[in-house]
Design an enzyme around this catalytic site. Structure first.
Site, PDB file in Angstrom:
ATOM      1  CE  LYS A 143      -9.216   0.195 -16.116  1.00  0.00           C
ATOM      2  NZ  LYS A 143      -9.179   1.372 -17.020  1.00  0.00           N
TER       3      LYS A 143
ATOM      4  CG  ASP B 113      -6.304   1.148 -18.961  1.00  0.00           C
ATOM      5  OD1 ASP B 113      -5.629   0.865 -19.963  1.00  0.00           O
ATOM      6  OD2 ASP B 113      -7.542   1.002 -18.911  1.00  0.00           O
TER       7      ASP B 113
ATOM      8  CG  ASP C 235       3.202   8.981 -30.019  1.00  0.00           C
ATOM      9  OD1 ASP C 235       3.838   9.144 -31.079  1.00  0.00           O
ATOM     10  OD2 ASP C 235       2.564   9.879 -29.471  1.00  0.00           O
TER      11      ASP C 235
ATOM     12  NE  ARG D 181     -19.051   0.856 -17.670  1.00  0.00           N
ATOM     13  CZ  ARG D 181     -19.110   0.816 -18.994  1.00  0.00           C
ATOM     14  NH1 ARG D 181     -19.974   1.594 -19.622  1.00  0.00           N
ATOM     15  NH2 ARG D 181     -18.313   0.016 -19.691  1.00  0.00           N
TER      16      ARG D 181
ATOM     17  CB  THR E  81     -13.090  -6.173 -23.783  1.00  0.00           C
ATOM     18  OG1 THR E  81     -12.939  -4.970 -23.035  1.00  0.00           O
ATOM     19  CG2 THR E  81     -12.002  -7.142 -23.396  1.00  0.00           C
TER      20      THR E  81
HETATM   21  O1  C5P Z   1     -16.958  -0.422 -16.447  1.00  0.00           O
HETATM   22  P1  C5P Z   1     -16.207  -1.544 -17.079  1.00  0.00           P
HETATM   23  O2  C5P Z   1     -16.121  -2.790 -16.197  1.00  0.00           O
HETATM   24  O3  C5P Z   1     -16.677  -1.861 -18.480  1.00  0.00           O
HETATM   25  O4  C5P Z   1     -14.714  -0.978 -17.182  1.00  0.00           O
HETATM   26  C1  C5P Z   1     -13.697  -1.635 -17.891  1.00  0.00           C
HETATM   27  C2  C5P Z   1     -12.440  -0.813 -17.809  1.00  0.00           C
HETATM   28  O5  C5P Z   1     -11.397  -1.492 -18.476  1.00  0.00           O
HETATM   29  C3  C5P Z   1     -12.545   0.576 -18.427  1.00  0.00           C
HETATM   30  O6  C5P Z   1     -11.787   1.446 -17.594  1.00  0.00           O
HETATM   31  C4  C5P Z   1     -11.865   0.445 -19.778  1.00  0.00           C
HETATM   32  O7  C5P Z   1     -11.206   1.618 -20.161  1.00  0.00           O
HETATM   33  C5  C5P Z   1     -10.845  -0.670 -19.513  1.00  0.00           C
HETATM   34  N1  C5P Z   1     -10.438  -1.480 -20.661  1.00  0.00           N
HETATM   35  C6  C5P Z   1     -11.342  -2.204 -21.413  1.00  0.00           C
HETATM   36  N2  C5P Z   1     -10.887  -2.943 -22.485  1.00  0.00           N
HETATM   37  C7  C5P Z   1      -9.595  -2.976 -22.778  1.00  0.00           C
HETATM   38  C8  C5P Z   1      -8.679  -2.267 -22.001  1.00  0.00           C
HETATM   39  C9  C5P Z   1      -9.158  -1.518 -20.932  1.00  0.00           C
HETATM   40  O8  C5P Z   1     -12.537  -2.203 -21.112  1.00  0.00           O
HETATM   41  N3  C5P Z   1      -9.155  -3.736 -23.758  1.00  0.00           N
END
Ligand code: C5P
Length: 233
Positions: A31, A58, A63, A211, A121
Site C-alpha cells: 500500500k 491509498d 473532492d 507498523r 479506523t
Molecule cells: O501502521 P498501521 O497498521 O496503523 O497502518 C494502517 C494504514 O492503513 C495506514 O497507512 C493508514 O493510513 C491506513 N488507513 C487506516 N484507516 C483507514 C484507511 C487507511 O488506518 N480507514
C-alpha cells in the site's frame, strides 16, 4: 481467502522499496499512502509494480466529482490495482470515480478496484466534529450500504464492522480493514482495532497492516506470523 496488504508508510522510495524487497515471497500487496506518494509520486508505484507487487494507492480522494474522476483516471493509467475515495463524497463523486476508472484502462484491461473509506479506523465515538453524529460503527454501515448502491467495489472499514457490512452488502462486496493489531502489539493511533484472526472471521477480504510489520525487528517474520494467524482463523 483473505489477503495481506502491507502499508509502506515511509518518507522515501529507498526505504519503502527496501522494505518491499524484504517482504518478497511473503506478501503480495503493498500500500502506497499519502506520505510516500507525496514524497516520491508515481515512481514508487512503478518500482513496486516492476518488483511484481500488487499496489493499493491509498490517497482517499475527496473532492468535486470532476476532480475525483480525473484523479482516478490517472491512478488507473498508472496501473495500480486498487484505489480509494471517501464515501462521504456522496453519489455523484462515487459515480464520477467509477467513470474515471473505466476511462483510465485500455479495452480488455482489468480496471483497479475502487473502494470507499467509511469512517477512519483511528476515529472513535466523539471524534467526528459534528454535534449529534451517529456512532462510528453505525455511520460506517450506512456509508457502506450507500457505496454499494453507487456501484463501488467495496469499502475500507474496521474489522469490527466488516461482518455487518458483508451481511448488508453481500459477500462479493469487499471489506478492506486497516486497524489490525496482533494481540500483543501496540494500538498506536488506531482506535477501532481487531486481531488478524478476528478480521478474517468477520469477513475482511484484505487486511492492511503497517507498523506491526514495518516496525518489527524482522518484518518478514512478523508478516508470516500474521499470515499464519489469518490462515488458521
Ligand atoms: O501502521 P498501521 O497498521 O496503523 O497502518 C494502517 C494504514 O492503513 C495506514 O497507512 C493508514 O493510513 C491506513 N488507513 C487506516 N484507516 C483507514 C484507511 C487507511 O488506518 N480507514
Amino acid at each position: 481467502m483473505a489477503e495481506l496488504v502491507v502499508a509502506l508508510d515511509f518518507k522515501d522510495a529507498k526505504s519503502a522499496l527496501s522494505m518491499a524487497e524484504s517482504l518478497k515471497g511473503t506478501a503480495t500487496w503493498m500500500k502506497v499512502g499519502l506520505e510516500l506518494f507525496t514524497a516520491e509520486g508515481p515512481t514508487v508505484v512503478k518500482g513496486l509494480k516492476e518488483m511484481g507487487f500488487k499496489v493499493f494507492l491509498d490517497l482517499k480522494f475527496f473532492d468535486i466529482p470532476n476532480t475525483v474522476q480525473g484523479a482516478i483516471r490517472s491512478a488507473a493509467r498508472l496501473g495500480v490495482d486498487m484505489v480509494n475515495i471517501h464515501a462521504l463524497g456522496g453519489e455523484r463523486m462515487a459515480k464520477a470515480a467509477m467513470a474515471g476508472c473505466a476511462e483510465g484502462v485500455e479495452p480488455g484491461e482489468e480496471p483497479p478496484l475502487v473502494l470507499a473509506v467509511t469512517m477512519l479506523t483511528s476515529m472513535a465515538a466523539g471524534d467526528l466534529p459534528v454535534d449529534g453524529a451517529p456512532e462510528p460503527s453505525e455511520m460506517a454501515l450506512d456509508l457502506a450500504v450507500k457505496a454499494k448502491q453507487y456501484g463501488l467495489n467495496g469499502v475500507v472499514c474496521s474489522g469490527l464492522e466488516a461482518e455487518r457490512i458483508k451481511a448488508a452488502c453481500g459477500s462479493d462486496f469487499i471489506a478492506l480493514t486497516p486497524g489490525i493489531r496482533p494481540a500483543d502489539s501496540a494500538g498506536d493511533d488506531q482506535r477501532r482495532v481487531v486481531t488478524p484472526a478476528q478480521a478474517v472471521r468477520n469477513g475482511s477480504g484484505f487486511l492492511v497492516v503497517g507498523r506491526p510489520i514495518t516496525g518489527a525487528s524482522s518484518p518478514a517474520e512478523a508478516a508470516r506470523a500474521i499470515l499464519a494467524e489469518m490462515d488458521s482463523a
